[in-house]
Design a protein around this motif. Structure first.
Motif, short mmCIF file in Angstrom:
data_model
loop_
_atom_site.label_atom_id
_atom_site.label_comp_id
_atom_site.label_asym_id
_atom_site.label_seq_id
_atom_site.Cartn_x
_atom_site.Cartn_y
_atom_site.Cartn_z
N SER A 1 0.83 -1.20 0.00
CA SER A 1 0.00 0.00 0.00
C SER A 1 0.87 1.25 0.00
N ALA B 1 3.23 6.48 -6.92
CA ALA B 1 2.42 7.49 -7.62
C ALA B 1 3.01 8.88 -7.42
N HIS B 2 3.49 9.14 -6.21
CA HIS B 2 4.13 10.44 -5.96
C HIS B 2 5.41 10.59 -6.77
N THR C 1 3.59 0.98 -11.68
CA THR C 1 2.39 1.76 -11.92
C THR C 1 2.73 2.82 -12.97
N THR C 2 1.73 3.34 -13.64
CA THR C 2 1.98 4.28 -14.73
C THR C 2 1.14 5.54 -14.56
N LEU C 3 1.76 6.68 -14.74
CA LEU C 3 1.04 7.96 -14.77
C LEU C 3 1.21 8.57 -16.15
N THR C 4 0.14 9.12 -16.69
CA THR C 4 0.19 9.66 -18.05
C THR C 4 -0.45 11.04 -18.08
N VAL D 1 2.54 1.73 -3.34
CA VAL D 1 1.66 2.25 -4.41
C VAL D 1 1.54 3.77 -4.31
N VAL D 2 1.33 4.27 -3.10
CA VAL D 2 1.17 5.71 -2.91
C VAL D 2 2.47 6.43 -3.24
N LEU E 1 6.64 13.82 -13.76
CA LEU E 1 5.76 14.52 -14.71
C LEU E 1 5.79 16.02 -14.51
N GLU E 2 5.67 16.45 -13.26
CA GLU E 2 5.63 17.89 -12.98
C GLU E 2 6.95 18.55 -13.36
N GLU F 1 4.47 11.36 -10.27
CA GLU F 1 3.96 12.73 -10.35
C GLU F 1 5.11 13.73 -10.33
#
Lengths: 573, 133
Positions: B28, B35-36, B121-124, B31-32, B42-43, B39
């Motif tokens: 858990s 994601a950070h 995990t993937t962020l797009t 995963v968080v 990306l930013e 992010e």
């Protein structure tokens, strides 16, 4: 006895097991809940990124096609975004970018969508998570910072950094309404000697409370701003300007496309006096303006080369220059947001060199013997501040801006600054402000090369403008001054008189007796913002602003080298 | 012996469940944090001038490591034009994808060895020359 003891032990073990199993069940449930929550959180982040990404996509579509109104539903793998203009849907957008009037269709939130604006809603989804991005977009140019630079920003001398909502103050106010401004540098500093924003420490540095110094994330060993700025404004420095983006603008491409506009009237690469840009013009090659560049009504000038202005750039419009822009010695009112602003877009560097002319008027007056005229001007301005009767205001304004005593026998004076209707007003050479300006120009032998003296004269021209009388005007078509009937054209001499095509000066009598050249009815400017009223309609007792001494440039860039970029067509809120 | 077995079996069972629970909790957090990490990447790139992002178009994935909490995450950034071309006539609308991978402790394997599982995990997101929200 032994069998009962065994039975008790078995029961104890079983009881213990049940308790442990219950505890474990609780722990496992918590773990599962945590995993579920973390997955939802991750999906929420992905949905947010999708909504923001969809917003960027929609902005690109609107930039390419102002009336874009097609719904899209785009998959990004495990997330997706969508937008629609269908008003029967829950989240719909309203595109009013191409209309000069407010949209008759209210936004999804029930608000009016203003002229040249769009109210956009973009929905991002991932798993069970949904995020909605709401954007208000406007046509035109906007920027969150006073200065946006891709490279380093070097500040030399006295500097004032401020942001204003508009160059025009609110009704009844003396100064423009403050807004968040500041300097943004995208230079990533790699060492303490290479700050993103640097100031040499000479003079004073003023940063208004709403303004910020923003630097891109530094590299190892780098610093966002120089040590002196860090010490002065520790709470006004944003160290990672990630929230402010500087999209790439193809300035060279814009200039190339702009070359299809008519050429800037006049001949050659060096122009003197006021150069007016009332519509879109082009110029191939370098251009030097020894005077003021006035952008009128949104006109744009496309220069394929370098642009040098030894004077001021003002008005409403934009300069697109493929090379460098240098504005030296004048008030360069650079604003990237309407109303009343000038946008500078350069493929190369932009240099704004301010010039402090404070006190120079007295030096000139003492050197060239016109101190009496300066004293008289100050006396009239002082009387204006203490006058109370409307008649006194009217008379004093006429003394300052139109004629101080009888006008008969004095040459006419045409204000080089256009009024809000684009016309130029008439006064006379004995008006107190005009008298001082003419004295400097005629008595100072080095005037043509003395940028400080030229700046003082421009301040006097502005002073006259604000006390002008709206009777007898001439228009300017970008090439010549023209009579109100449009039938006769004139040029403006160095001492502000009109001359006709044969070189003859238009006599003052021509203004007063119809059907002569500029005879015309007084026009009413009360519908314009108060600072643009002529003295006929100034709010007596509430003069918008009063210049008693010649002030230094209002935005006091000591010397500033930067590269300007602006966000095309969008304001994010 | 029977009594000993009766005691040991539940204990071992509980230990197994606790280990699994620990692994779920660790996952858990992973995963968080992953994601950070995605992010952040990306930013960071959305804040750069558009031309710099364009240089990554078609290039091999840009791999960086991001430290979030006490764990390192491998982030692989790819930049592709948005497809289909009807959505992107000029080709300057770009899709930024960040795949984040990390190793997660899955539990005890044969012989009591610790097992690790590769997670991802993937962020797009999407950017354009006029917008990098």
């Amino acid at each position: 006895m032994r069998s009962s003891a065994r039975g008790a032990a078995l029961l104890s073990v079983l009881a213990l097991t049940v308790i442990l199993l219950m505890m474990v069940a609780v722990l496992v449930k918590r773990g599962e809940t945590g995993l579920y929550r973390s997955s939802r959180y991750r999906d929420g982040l992905q949905a947010t990124q999708a909504a923001r990404g969809g917003s960027n996509h929609l902005i690109a579509l609107l930039t390419a096609q102002g009336n874009y109104s097609t719904a899209q539903n785009v998959s990004l793998g495990n997330s997706r975004y969508s937008f629609t203009f269908d008003t029967t849907q829950e989240f719909f957008s309203v595109n009013n970018l191409n209309n000069a009037a407010p949209s008759s269709q209210l936004s999804a939130l029930g608000r009016t969508v203003g002229p040249y604006s769009a109210d956009l809603l973009v929905v991002g989804q991932c798993g069970t998570q949904r995020k909605v991005a709401h954007l208000l977009v406007q046509r035109g140019l906007s920027s969150s910072g006073s200065v946006n630079a891709v490279g380093r920003v070097n500040l030399l001398g006295s500097v004032e950094v401020s942001g204003i909502k508009s160059v025009l103050p609110p009704a009844g106010q003396a100064d423009p309404e403050p807004a968040a401004g500041g300097i943004v540098s995208k230079h990533r500093s790699a060492s303490a000697g290479d700050p993103s924003i640097a100031w040499d420490g000479t003079g004073t540095f003023t940063l208004t409370p709403l303004s910020r110094l923003e630097a891109a994330p530094i590299l190892s060993g780098g610093v966002p701003v120089s040590a002196n700025l860090e010490a002065l404004f520790p709470d006004s420095i944003i160290r990672s300007a990630s929230a402010d983006t500087i999209p790439q603008l193809d300035v060279t491409g814009l200039v190339t496309a702009g070359q299809t506009n008519p050429p800037l009237p006049g001949v050659g690469g060096v122009r003197s006096g006021y150069v007016y840009v009332p519509t879109d013009y082009s110029h191939g090659g370098d251009l030097t303006v020894n005077g003021n560049l006035e952008l009128i009504g949104g006109g744009s000038l496309y220069v394929d080369g370098d642009l040098e202005v030894n004077g001021s750039v003002s008005g409403t419009g934009a300069l697109y220059v493929s090379g460098n822009i240098t504005v030296r010695g004048g008030d360069a009112v650079v604003s990237t947001s309407e109303p009343g602003g000038t946008a500078l877009l350069a493929g190369g560097n932009v240099t704004l060199e301010g010039l402090d002319a404070s006190g120079y008027l007295d030096t000139l007056a003492g050197s060239y013997g016109f101190s009496g005229d300066v004293t008289r001007l100050r006396q009239l301005l002082g009387n204006y501040t203490t006058a109370s009767a409307p008649g006194d205001f009217w008379g004093l304004a006429a003394d300052i801006g139109k004629h101080d005593g009888p006008f008969a026998g004095h040459n006419s004076y045409i204000s080089p600054i256009p009024g809000p209707d684009g016309t130029h007003n008439q006064g006379f050479a004995n008006a107190a402000s005009v008298k001082v300006a003419l004295a400097i120009k005629s008595l100072h032998p080095g005037y043509s090369t003395d940028l400080r003296a030229q700046k003082v004269v421009r301040a006097l021209e502005r002073l006259q403008y604000h006390f002008r009388h709206n009777l007898h005007t001439v228009a300017h078509n970008g090439v010549d001054f023209v009579s109100q009937s449009g039938s006769t054209t004139y040029s403006l001499t160095d001492d502000y008189q009109l001359q006709d095509s044969s070189g003859a000066v238009v006599p003052p009598s021509a203004f007063d007796f119809p059907p002569n050249a500029m005879a015309g009815d007084e026009w009413d400017d009360r519908n314009y913002p108060e600072p643009r009223h002529s003295h006929d309609h100034l709010g007596f007792g509430g003069m918008p602003f009063l210049i008693i001494t010649i002030r230094s440039t209002s935005i006091g860039w000591g010397s500033l080298l930067f590269r300007v970029w602006s966000t095309p067509g969008v304001i994010f809120r | 012996m029977v009594a000993l077995a009766l005691i040991l079996l539940p204990v071992l069972f509980v230990m197994g469940l606790l280990t699994t629970n620990f692994a779920v909790q660790t996952k858990s957090e992973g995963v968080v944090d992953a994601a950070h990490a995605g992010e952040m990447v990306l930013e960071r790139w959305k804040a750069r001038p558009f031309a710099e992002v364009q240089l990554l178009l078609g290039a091999p994935p840009l791999v960086t490591q991001e430290l979030v909490g006490s764990r390192l995450y491998d982030c692989s950034l790819t930049v592709m034009p948005l497809t289909p071309s009807g959505l992107n006539p000029v080709g300057d609308v770009l899709v930024l994808g960040v795949e984040v991978t990390w190793r997660n402790q899955a539990g005890l394997g044969d012989g009591g060895t610790r097992q690790e599982q590769l997670q991802s995990t993937t962020l797009t997101s999407v950017i354009s020359p006029g917008g990098s929200l």
